[in-house]
Scaffold this motif. Structure first.
Motif: not given
Length: 246
Positions: A25-31, A40-43, A98-109
């Motif tokens: 789920p988190l990888i999909a949200e980051i993408a 970008y890359e995801i490590i 964090d990898g537990d999903g509490q940090n929403n990737p929507v804020f990365l941009p």
């Protein structure tokens, strides 16, 4: 999605330990947040997981050429995992969550764009959580810890525990490394003469599983780290002007 031979501008570093059900789920949200905006890359840094985290990541890597997995043979902690990811990063800009999903990737941009706008003067964009979804005890614990840290280090940051951060790779690697570094990045960035900007981010519950970090197992270590960072700041001296004589 960038291919493996595309020049990477941004590296997303995700430290994880025993987060198998949260991987996909988190990888999909980051993408969804980054596709089409940056190369970008995801490590993922697998910090000694004993569940199916490694297998889930291996499966996802077959579908995403920009996904990488680093593995620690034994758990070394979150700071070590972040550092391993930053050292391996190909992008000049690194963002963490964090990898537990509490940090929403929507804020990365928002974090990445703020760092780009800030230019060389800004060393860190720090996420600041609002509407936290933790238990009452954990929120009280964080409130007290942040107040003590802010009073002693005067780092001007209300929340250093948020995993959402963006910084320049070369600047991070200038920092003195120690276990717990990720919690003191604002103070250490200011020590090196860089400014910090902030982005409010909305907290949410973890996707699944339980926290890998407790209160009493890091209380005394945190106090010792705080004293150490205070000492580092006190001992900092201005860099002297240097002229090469030919």
């Amino acid at each position: 999605m960038p291919s493996s031979d595309t020049e990477v501008a941004v590296s997303i570093v995700v430290p994880v330990r025993n987060e198998a059900d949260n991987v996909a789920p988190l990888i999909a949200e980051i993408a969804a947040a980054l596709d089409g905006r940056w190369a970008y890359e995801i490590i993922y840094v697998n910090d000694g997981s004993t569940d199916a985290t490694a297998e889930r990541l291996a499966g996802a890597m077959k579908e995403r050429t920009n996904l990488r997995q680093l593995r620690h043979a034994k758990s070394a902690g979150q700071s070590a995992a972040v550092r391993s990811g930053v050292r391996a990063a190909r992008g000049a800009i690194v963002a963490t969550l964090d990898g537990d999903g509490q940090n929403n990737p929507v804020f990365l941009p928002d974090l990445i764009s703020a760092l780009e706008r800030g230019g060389a003067r800004v060393g860190l964009i720090a996420g600041q959580r609002v509407g936290r979804k933790d238990t009452g005890f954990k929120k009280l614990q964080s409130r007290v810890a942040n107040a003590v840290r802010k009073a002693i280090l005067k780092d001007g940051t209300r929340d250093t525990g948020c995993g959402l951060k963006a910084f320049r790779r070369d600047v991070f690697l200038m920092m003195p490394y120690f276990d717990g570094l990720h919690r003191f990045l604002p103070a250490l960035m200011r020590r090196e003469g860089f400014e910090i900007d902030y982005v409010d981010v909305i907290d949410r519950p973890r996707h699944s599983g339980v926290s890998n970090y407790g209160f009493f197992d890091r209380l005394w270590i945190g106090i010792m780290d705080l004293c150490g960072v205070w000492w580092l700041i006190r001992r900092k001296k201005p860099t002297p002007d240097v002229t090469e004589v030919k």
